[in-house]
Motif scaffolding. Structure first.
Motif, short mmCIF file in Angstrom:
data_model
loop_
_atom_site.label_atom_id
_atom_site.label_comp_id
_atom_site.label_asym_id
_atom_site.label_seq_id
_atom_site.Cartn_x
_atom_site.Cartn_y
_atom_site.Cartn_z
N ALA A 130 51.41 75.70 0.93
CA ALA A 130 50.30 74.99 1.58
C ALA A 130 48.99 75.72 1.34
O ALA A 130 47.96 75.10 1.04
CB ALA A 130 50.57 74.86 3.07
N ASP A 131 49.03 77.05 1.42
CA ASP A 131 47.82 77.85 1.20
C ASP A 131 47.30 77.64 -0.22
O ASP A 131 46.07 77.54 -0.43
CB ASP A 131 48.12 79.33 1.44
N TRP A 132 48.20 77.62 -1.20
CA TRP A 132 47.79 77.41 -2.59
C TRP A 132 47.10 76.06 -2.76
O TRP A 132 46.02 75.97 -3.35
CB TRP A 132 49.01 77.47 -3.52
N LEU A 133 47.75 75.01 -2.25
CA LEU A 133 47.21 73.66 -2.45
C LEU A 133 45.88 73.47 -1.73
O LEU A 133 44.94 72.89 -2.28
CB LEU A 133 48.23 72.62 -1.96
N LEU A 134 45.79 73.98 -0.52
CA LEU A 134 44.53 73.88 0.22
C LEU A 134 43.46 74.77 -0.42
O LEU A 134 42.27 74.42 -0.42
CB LEU A 134 44.74 74.25 1.68
N GLY A 135 43.88 75.90 -0.99
CA GLY A 135 42.94 76.77 -1.69
C GLY A 135 42.38 76.11 -2.94
O GLY A 135 41.19 76.21 -3.23
N ARG B 214 56.63 64.45 -0.50
CA ARG B 214 55.43 64.90 -1.18
C ARG B 214 54.53 65.73 -0.25
O ARG B 214 54.49 65.50 0.96
CB ARG B 214 54.64 63.70 -1.70
N PRO B 215 53.78 66.68 -0.83
CA PRO B 215 52.96 67.58 0.00
C PRO B 215 51.87 66.89 0.79
O PRO B 215 51.56 67.30 1.91
CB PRO B 215 52.38 68.57 -1.02
N TYR B 216 51.27 65.84 0.23
CA TYR B 216 50.19 65.15 0.95
C TYR B 216 50.69 64.45 2.21
O TYR B 216 49.88 64.09 3.07
CB TYR B 216 49.47 64.16 0.03
N GLU B 217 52.01 64.26 2.33
CA GLU B 217 52.59 63.68 3.54
C GLU B 217 52.90 64.73 4.60
O GLU B 217 53.14 64.38 5.75
CB GLU B 217 53.87 62.91 3.19
N LEU B 218 52.90 66.00 4.20
CA LEU B 218 53.32 67.07 5.11
C LEU B 218 52.21 68.06 5.46
O LEU B 218 52.22 68.63 6.55
CB LEU B 218 54.49 67.84 4.49
N GLY C 268 45.37 68.05 6.13
CA GLY C 268 44.11 68.36 5.47
C GLY C 268 44.14 68.25 3.96
O GLY C 268 43.09 68.33 3.31
N LEU C 269 45.32 68.05 3.36
CA LEU C 269 45.42 67.93 1.90
C LEU C 269 45.09 66.50 1.49
O LEU C 269 45.70 65.54 1.97
CB LEU C 269 46.82 68.30 1.42
N THR C 270 44.12 66.37 0.59
CA THR C 270 43.68 65.05 0.12
C THR C 270 44.27 64.75 -1.25
O THR C 270 44.14 65.56 -2.18
CB THR C 270 42.14 65.00 0.03
N LEU C 271 44.91 63.61 -1.39
CA LEU C 271 45.50 63.19 -2.66
C LEU C 271 44.44 62.53 -3.52
O LEU C 271 43.69 61.67 -3.05
CB LEU C 271 46.65 62.21 -2.39
N TYR D 239 46.51 70.35 -8.66
CA TYR D 239 45.09 70.04 -8.45
C TYR D 239 44.91 68.71 -7.72
O TYR D 239 44.08 68.61 -6.81
CB TYR D 239 44.38 70.01 -9.80
N VAL D 240 45.67 67.70 -8.12
CA VAL D 240 45.50 66.38 -7.50
C VAL D 240 46.27 66.25 -6.18
O VAL D 240 46.16 65.25 -5.48
CB VAL D 240 45.92 65.24 -8.46
N GLY D 241 47.08 67.26 -5.86
CA GLY D 241 47.74 67.30 -4.56
C GLY D 241 49.04 66.52 -4.45
O GLY D 241 49.49 66.22 -3.35
#
Length: 207
Positions: free
Chosen positions: A9-14, A102-106, A109-112, A162-164
Motif C-alpha cells: 500500500a505504501d508503494w502504490l500510494l507513494g 484488486r488494490p484499488y478496491e482495498l 485513497g488509491l486512484t485507478l 503506476y495506474v493502480g
C-alpha cells in the motif's frame, strides 16, 4: 483473497503521490493498454514465427540467409511457446486459484487511472506475458533487440503499479514467473527444432 502487506500500500500510494505527473501518465497508460491480454507480445511472437516461415517457403535463399531466417523462426517458435505457457499457468490457473482482489478496491485513497478489471489481481498477466516473451528475445536475439525488449517488459510491468491496478507482489511474481517460463520455452524450442531437423520436416525449412 484480501490480504496485502502494508509496504505494498505504501508503494502504490507513494507512486501516486510522488511519481504521477502529466508527462508520464499518458505514456504509461498507453503502454499498460498496449499489453492488454499480452497483445503486443502475441503479435511479436506471431510475426517472428510467420514471416520467416513464409520467406523460407517462397524465396530462393543462400545457405547463410536460410540459416538466419531459420534462427528467426526458432525465436518465434520459442516466443509462441512462452506466450501459450504463461497464459495457461498465470492467466488461467493462478489467477483463478488465488482470486486476489484488486488494490484499488482495498487501499483507501488509491486512484485507478484505467478502466477497472473483472479479472483477479494475482499475478500480473501484463508482467508475466511481457517477461516470458522478452526473456526469449533477450537470450536469442542480438542485444540491440533483446535489451530494448526486456526494458519494455520492465516499463510495462511498472506501468501496472503506476495506474493502480496491481499490487507490487502481483507484478514481481508475474515478472519472475515470466522469466522462468521464457527460459523453459527456450529449452523446449531447442528440443523441438532438433526433432524437426532430425526428420528434415518440413522440407522447406531445412533444404
Amino acid at each position: 483473497m484480501t490480504y496485502y502487506a502494508q509496504w505494498e500500500a505504501d508503494w502504490l500510494l507513494g507512486i501516486q503521490e510522488h511519481l504521477r505527473n502529466d508527462f508520464l501518465t499518458p505514456i504509461l497508460k498507453f503502454l499498460s493498454t498496449l499489453a492488454d491480454k499480452g497483445a503486443i507480445w502475441a503479435i511479436i511472437a506471431f510475426i517472428l514465427f510467420v514471416i520467416p516461415l513464409a520467406v523460407l517457403f517462397f524465396a530462393e535463399l543462400s545457405d547463410e540467409k536460410r540459416k538466419t531466417f531459420r534462427e528467426i523462426f526458432t525465436v518465434g517458435l520459442m516466443s509462441g511457446i512462452a506466450f501459450v505457457l504463461i497464459v495457461i499457468i498465470d492467466f488461467v490457473i493462478l489467477k483463478q486459484a488465488v482470486g486476489r482482489i484488486r488494490p484499488y478496491e482495498l487501499i483507501e485513497g488509491l486512484t485507478l487511472l484505467v478502466d477497472p478489471s473483472d479479472d483477479p489481481s494475482f499475478p500480473s498477466a501484463h508482467a508475466a506475458s511481457s517477461f516470458a516473451v522478452a526473456t526469449v528475445l533477450l537470450f536469442r536475439l542480438p542485444k540491440k533487440f533483446g535489451i530494448p525488449a526486456i526494458i519494455l517488459a520492465a516499463i510495462i510491468s511498472f506501468s501496472r503499479l503506476y495506474v493502480g491496478i496491481h499490487f507490487p507482489t502481483d507484478v514481481i511474481f508475474g515478472a519472475i514467473s515470466g522469466f522462468a517460463v521464457g527460459c523453459i520455452s527456450i529449452v523446449i524450442g531447442n528440443y523441438l527444432m532438433r526433432k524437426l531437423k532430425a526428420k528434415q520436416f518440413p522440407d522447406f525449412l531445412w533444404n
